[in-house]
Design a protein around this motif. Structure first.
Motif, PDB file in Angstrom:
ATOM      1  N   LEU A   9       0.832  -1.204   0.000  1.00 59.50           N
ATOM      2  CA  LEU A   9       0.000   0.000   0.000  1.00 59.50           C
ATOM      3  C   LEU A   9       0.865   1.251   0.000  1.00 59.50           C
ATOM      4  CD1 LEU A   9      -2.692  -1.002   2.666  1.00 59.50           C
ATOM      5  CD2 LEU A   9      -3.000  -0.905   0.181  1.00 59.50           C
ATOM      6  N   PRO A  10       0.326   2.368  -0.499  1.00 60.10           N
ATOM      7  CA  PRO A  10       1.048   3.645  -0.382  1.00 60.10           C
ATOM      8  C   PRO A  10       1.301   3.986   1.087  1.00 60.10           C
ATOM      9  CG  PRO A  10      -0.785   3.828  -1.930  1.00 60.10           C
ATOM     10  CD  PRO A  10      -0.920   2.503  -1.270  1.00 60.10           C
ATOM     11  N   ARG A  11       2.351   4.722   1.335  1.00 54.96           N
ATOM     12  CA  ARG A  11       2.742   5.036   2.711  1.00 54.96           C
ATOM     13  C   ARG A  11       1.628   5.739   3.492  1.00 54.96           C
ATOM     14  NH1 ARG A  11       8.470   7.767   3.519  1.00 54.96           N
ATOM     15  NH2 ARG A  11       9.010   5.714   2.673  1.00 54.96           N
ATOM     16  N   PRO A  12       0.894   6.703   2.911  1.00 51.11           N
ATOM     17  CA  PRO A  12      -0.177   7.335   3.702  1.00 51.11           C
ATOM     18  C   PRO A  12      -1.234   6.347   4.184  1.00 51.11           C
ATOM     19  CG  PRO A  12       0.327   8.655   1.765  1.00 51.11           C
ATOM     20  CD  PRO A  12       1.056   7.361   1.609  1.00 51.11           C
ATOM     21  N   LEU A  13      -1.572   5.352   3.339  1.00 47.92           N
ATOM     22  CA  LEU A  13      -2.578   4.384   3.764  1.00 47.92           C
ATOM     23  C   LEU A  13      -2.028   3.453   4.847  1.00 47.92           C
ATOM     24  CD1 LEU A  13      -4.383   3.407   0.437  1.00 47.92           C
ATOM     25  CD2 LEU A  13      -5.198   4.868   2.292  1.00 47.92           C
ATOM     26  N   ARG A  14      -0.763   3.076   4.729  1.00 46.75           N
ATOM     27  CA  ARG A  14      -0.164   2.254   5.788  1.00 46.75           C
ATOM     28  C   ARG A  14      -0.133   3.027   7.095  1.00 46.75           C
ATOM     29  NH1 ARG A  14       4.059   1.174   2.052  1.00 46.75           N
ATOM     30  NH2 ARG A  14       5.551   2.186   3.473  1.00 46.75           N
ATOM     31  N   PHE A  15       0.179   4.311   7.012  1.00 43.32           N
ATOM     32  CA  PHE A  15       0.191   5.141   8.216  1.00 43.32           C
ATOM     33  C   PHE A  15      -1.211   5.247   8.820  1.00 43.32           C
ATOM     34  CE2 PHE A  15      -0.354   9.345  10.173  1.00 43.32           C
ATOM     35  CZ  PHE A  15       0.620   9.271  11.174  1.00 43.32           C
ATOM     36  N   ALA A  16      -2.243   5.403   7.955  1.00 43.35           N
ATOM     37  CA  ALA A  16      -3.615   5.516   8.457  1.00 43.35           C
ATOM     38  C   ALA A  16      -4.047   4.232   9.151  1.00 43.35           C
ATOM     39  CB  ALA A  16      -4.566   5.849   7.311  1.00 43.35           C
ATOM     40  N   LEU A  17      -3.728   3.086   8.550  1.00 50.13           N
ATOM     41  CA  LEU A  17      -4.075   1.805   9.182  1.00 50.13           C
ATOM     42  C   LEU A  17      -3.375   1.647  10.530  1.00 50.13           C
ATOM     43  CD1 LEU A  17      -4.075  -0.745   6.217  1.00 50.13           C
ATOM     44  CD2 LEU A  17      -5.983  -0.241   7.752  1.00 50.13           C
ATOM     45  N   GLY A  18      -2.086   1.944  10.559  1.00 54.08           N
ATOM     46  CA  GLY A  18      -1.353   1.814  11.818  1.00 54.08           C
ATOM     47  C   GLY A  18      -1.850   2.770  12.880  1.00 54.08           C
ATOM     48  N   LEU A  19      -2.189   3.993  12.460  1.00 54.36           N
ATOM     49  CA  LEU A  19      -2.677   4.988  13.423  1.00 54.36           C
ATOM     50  C   LEU A  19      -4.017   4.570  14.018  1.00 54.36           C
ATOM     51  CD1 LEU A  19      -2.188   7.791  14.693  1.00 54.36           C
ATOM     52  CD2 LEU A  19      -3.460   8.768  12.774  1.00 54.36           C
ATOM     53  N   THR A  20      -4.922   4.070  13.178  1.00 53.22           N
ATOM     54  CA  THR A  20      -6.243   3.673  13.690  1.00 53.22           C
ATOM     55  C   THR A  20      -6.135   2.469  14.623  1.00 53.22           C
ATOM     56  OG1 THR A  20      -6.599   2.353  11.687  1.00 53.22           O
ATOM     57  CG2 THR A  20      -7.475   4.588  11.699  1.00 53.22           C
ATOM     58  N   VAL A  21      -5.316   1.484  14.263  1.00 51.17           N
ATOM     59  CA  VAL A  21      -5.145   0.316  15.132  1.00 51.17           C
ATOM     60  C   VAL A  21      -4.493   0.722  16.446  1.00 51.17           C
ATOM     61  CG1 VAL A  21      -3.990  -1.911  15.387  1.00 51.17           C
ATOM     62  CG2 VAL A  21      -5.084  -1.323  13.228  1.00 51.17           C
ATOM     63  N   GLY A  22      -3.481   1.583  16.384  1.00 51.74           N
ATOM     64  CA  GLY A  22      -2.831   2.039  17.608  1.00 51.74           C
ATOM     65  C   GLY A  22      -3.780   2.794  18.519  1.00 51.74           C
ATOM     66  N   ALA A  23      -4.626   3.656  17.930  1.00 51.81           N
ATOM     67  CA  ALA A  23      -5.598   4.397  18.739  1.00 51.81           C
ATOM     68  C   ALA A  23      -6.601   3.461  19.396  1.00 51.81           C
ATOM     69  CB  ALA A  23      -6.314   5.423  17.865  1.00 51.81           C
ATOM     70  N   ILE A  24      -7.036   2.433  18.664  1.00 52.42           N
ATOM     71  CA  ILE A  24      -7.989   1.467  19.224  1.00 52.42           C
ATOM     72  C   ILE A  24      -7.361   0.715  20.397  1.00 52.42           C
ATOM     73  CG2 ILE A  24      -9.180  -0.697  18.732  1.00 52.42           C
ATOM     74  CD1 ILE A  24      -9.708   0.404  15.909  1.00 52.42           C
ATOM     75  N   LEU A  25      -6.129   0.254  20.216  1.00 47.25           N
ATOM     76  CA  LEU A  25      -5.462  -0.492  21.283  1.00 47.25           C
ATOM     77  C   LEU A  25      -5.249   0.381  22.518  1.00 47.25           C
ATOM     78  CD1 LEU A  25      -2.809  -2.507  19.234  1.00 47.25           C
ATOM     79  CD2 LEU A  25      -5.011  -3.304  20.115  1.00 47.25           C
ATOM     80  N   TYR A  26      -4.886   1.639  22.303  1.00 46.96           N
ATOM     81  CA  TYR A  26      -4.672   2.541  23.439  1.00 46.96           C
ATOM     82  C   TYR A  26      -5.978   2.789  24.196  1.00 46.96           C
ATOM     83  CZ  TYR A  26      -3.469   6.707  26.108  1.00 46.96           C
ATOM     84  OH  TYR A  26      -3.273   7.616  27.126  1.00 46.96           O
ATOM     85  N   ALA A  27      -7.080   2.945  23.458  1.00 44.35           N
ATOM     86  CA  ALA A  27      -8.356   3.269  24.102  1.00 44.35           C
ATOM     87  C   ALA A  27      -8.964   2.075  24.819  1.00 44.35           C
ATOM     88  CB  ALA A  27      -9.340   3.798  23.060  1.00 44.35           C
ATOM     89  N   THR A  28      -8.659   0.859  24.367  1.00 44.58           N
ATOM     90  CA  THR A  28      -9.355  -0.318  24.899  1.00 44.58           C
ATOM     91  C   THR A  28      -8.543  -1.135  25.894  1.00 44.58           C
ATOM     92  OG1 THR A  28      -8.618  -1.584  22.965  1.00 44.58           O
ATOM     93  CG2 THR A  28     -10.800  -0.558  22.861  1.00 44.58           C
ATOM     94  N   LEU A  29      -7.236  -0.932  25.951  1.00 43.21           N
ATOM     95  CA  LEU A  29      -6.409  -1.765  26.821  1.00 43.21           C
ATOM     96  C   LEU A  29      -5.838  -1.006  28.011  1.00 43.21           C
ATOM     97  CD1 LEU A  29      -4.517  -3.948  24.170  1.00 43.21           C
ATOM     98  CD2 LEU A  29      -6.603  -4.466  25.450  1.00 43.21           C
ATOM     99  N   GLN A  30      -6.347   0.209  28.262  1.00 47.96           N
ATOM    100  CA  GLN A  30      -5.946   0.948  29.449  1.00 47.96           C
ATOM    101  C   GLN A  30      -6.717   0.435  30.663  1.00 47.96           C
ATOM    102  OE1 GLN A  30      -3.690   3.613  29.850  1.00 47.96           O
ATOM    103  NE2 GLN A  30      -2.987   3.096  27.796  1.00 47.96           N
ATOM    104  N   PRO A  31      -6.068   0.267  31.818  1.00 51.50           N
ATOM    105  CA  PRO A  31      -6.825  -0.101  33.027  1.00 51.50           C
ATOM    106  C   PRO A  31      -7.882   0.949  33.346  1.00 51.50           C
ATOM    107  CG  PRO A  31      -4.462  -0.371  33.366  1.00 51.50           C
ATOM    108  CD  PRO A  31      -4.617   0.346  32.059  1.00 51.50           C
ATOM    109  N   ALA A  32      -8.985   0.509  33.923  1.00 51.90           N
ATOM    110  CA  ALA A  32     -10.094   1.415  34.209  1.00 51.90           C
ATOM    111  C   ALA A  32     -10.661   1.104  35.578  1.00 51.90           C
ATOM    112  CB  ALA A  32     -11.179   1.285  33.142  1.00 51.90           C
TER     113      ALA A  32
END
Length: 424
Positions: A9-32
């Motif tokens: 994939l073009p670099r911008p799309l790879r960056f978008a995929l990585g950014l969205t997955v990283g944001a999801i993991l950060y939001a869902t795996l933090q202790p609460a």
């Protein structure tokens, strides 16, 4: 998606995929912190704020689905990608403090991924059309105004027909601290509000609905680090109808709203610095009443009126963290207005259409809040509105220039070629 396809994939799309997955993991795996009863794992959209959680999970995975859609993949790829990522997260949450595993989360996350996939396809197709119809612009602007009106309706106080109990400095669960002061007297209009089941329930509800003055006299305690109820009204189902709670030197007021009845969340009002200078043992005179569509609060004679919510508070019916400060809430208010008006700029077909959409949106922001019980739109939300329309207009041009993803060629064998292949 296969790793080799992601690498191509073009670099911008790879960056978008990585950014969205990283944001999801950060939001869902933090202790609460666990502040509410956890519903069974198989329950979908259950609990006090189950619908809000379901919608939040859909929104959380929307960008992930959009990123997959921009890669040229098929919708089944989006569905299975969302399902696989969500399942891995849910299994991991079993080992994260304060998190719980839920079938409803998997369903909402997968739905959000597929919905994001189709949204990406729609907006890219619209951006590449030479002259798209003007109707989507009008619909997008109207939808934004409907959301603002819905915010006002959702945040309207709602007083349930149940049995009310007055509570003086109660020691409650749900992350609330015990206030070390002491209430001397509490009243609503001419009615006394003792620390027990309240008399004349219908009159109490009527006085609360009409904004009758509520007065509380108390001896102050040490400043609490978290919300500490000074006075509250709960019903027999342990639902919080009204709460007055100090937090450090602030005074927090929250009440039951229609959004809670709908299974969503609700914000609360914070009077910053209202208890500055108050020492333990000092007498506190609190006076609350409604005036001109807003809430007025007087603390030992210091009066502040005009407390309420604005058009940008729509996000708060989905989630309202206690730790957010005033600047964070203002930023989210502006971001919410930016988000709901971005489609109006995106679907604008020409500069005159853009100007018409902007005029309709700004007129709605000026007139609509007062009609649905919201306060006047502050300057930062006006900035968010202008930025949203401008971002949508710019994003349309950017997506139109996005290169199309090549479709892999398919080899079709003729009958003679298939026959030769079988013979070999």
């Amino acid at each position: 998606m296969p790793l080799r396809r992601i690498a191509a994939l073009p670099r911008p799309l790879r960056f978008a995929l990585g950014l969205t997955v990283g944001a999801i993991l950060y939001a869902t795996l933090q202790p609460a912190d666990v502040l509410e009863r956890v519903p069974p794992w198989w329950c979908v959209a259950c609990g006090d704020r189950g619908r809000a959680d379901f919608i939040l999970n859909v929104i959380l995975f929307l960008p992930f689905g959009c990123a997959i859609g921009l890669t040229g993949a098929r919708w089944r790829t989006a569905l299975w990608s969302g399902f696989f990522l969500s399942t891995c997260i849910e299994l991991t949450q079993a080992f994260v403090p304060g998190r719980d595993t839920s079938l409803g989360d998997v369903i909402s996350n997968s739905s959000g991924t597929v919905l994001g996939f189709f949204i990406a396809g729609l907006i890219v197709a619209a951006a590449r059309r030479h002259r798209p119809p003007g109707l989507p612009t009008a619909l997008a602007t109207a939808l934004a105004l409907v959301i603002i009106a819905g915010t006002g309706v959702a945040l309207t106080p709602s007083y349930l027909h149940s049995i009310y109990y007055g509570q003086w400095t109660p020691d409650l669960d749900g992350g609330l601290e015990w206030y070390r002061g002491r209430v001397l007297d509490a009243g609503l209009g001419a009615l006394a509000l003792p620390s027990r089941q309240l008399d004349d329930q219908e009159q109490v509800r009527a006085l609360l609905a009409h904004g009758a003055p509520l007065e509380v006299t108390a001896l102050a305690g040490p400043p609490p680090t978290r919300l500490a109820p000074l006075f509250s009204i709960y019903d027999e189902q342990e639902r919080e109808i009204l709460l007055i709670a100090p937090r450090r030197h602030d005074l927090v007021i929250r009440f039951w709203t229609r959004s809670l009845t709908w299974g969503l969340d609700r914000p609360y009002l914070t009077l910053a610095g209202a208890l500055d200078g108050v020492q333990p043992g000092d007498t506190l005179h609190l006076h609350l009443w409604r005036e001109g569509g807003g809430l007025c609060v007087a603390v030992n004679g210091r009066r502040e009126c005009g407390l309420g919510f604005t058009a940008g508070a729509g996000w708060s019916v989905l989630i309202y963290p206690e730790s957010f400060g005033a600047w964070a809430r203002a930023l989210l208010d502006a971001t919410w207005v930016w988000g709901i008006l971005l489609p109006a700029g995106f679907f604008a077909t020409s500069r005159p259409t853009l100007a018409g959409a902007a005029a309709a949106a700004f007129l709605g922001l000026a007139l609509l809040p007062g009609a649905v019980g919201l306060h006047a739109t502050p300057w930062w939300e006006w900035v968010g509105a202008a930025a949203g329309i401008a971002t949508g207009w710019w994003g349309r041009g950017a997506l139109a220039r996005l290169p199309r993803q090549p479709v892999p060629p398919q080899i079709v064998l003729t009958s003679s070629a298939r026959h030769r292949s079988m013979r070999s």
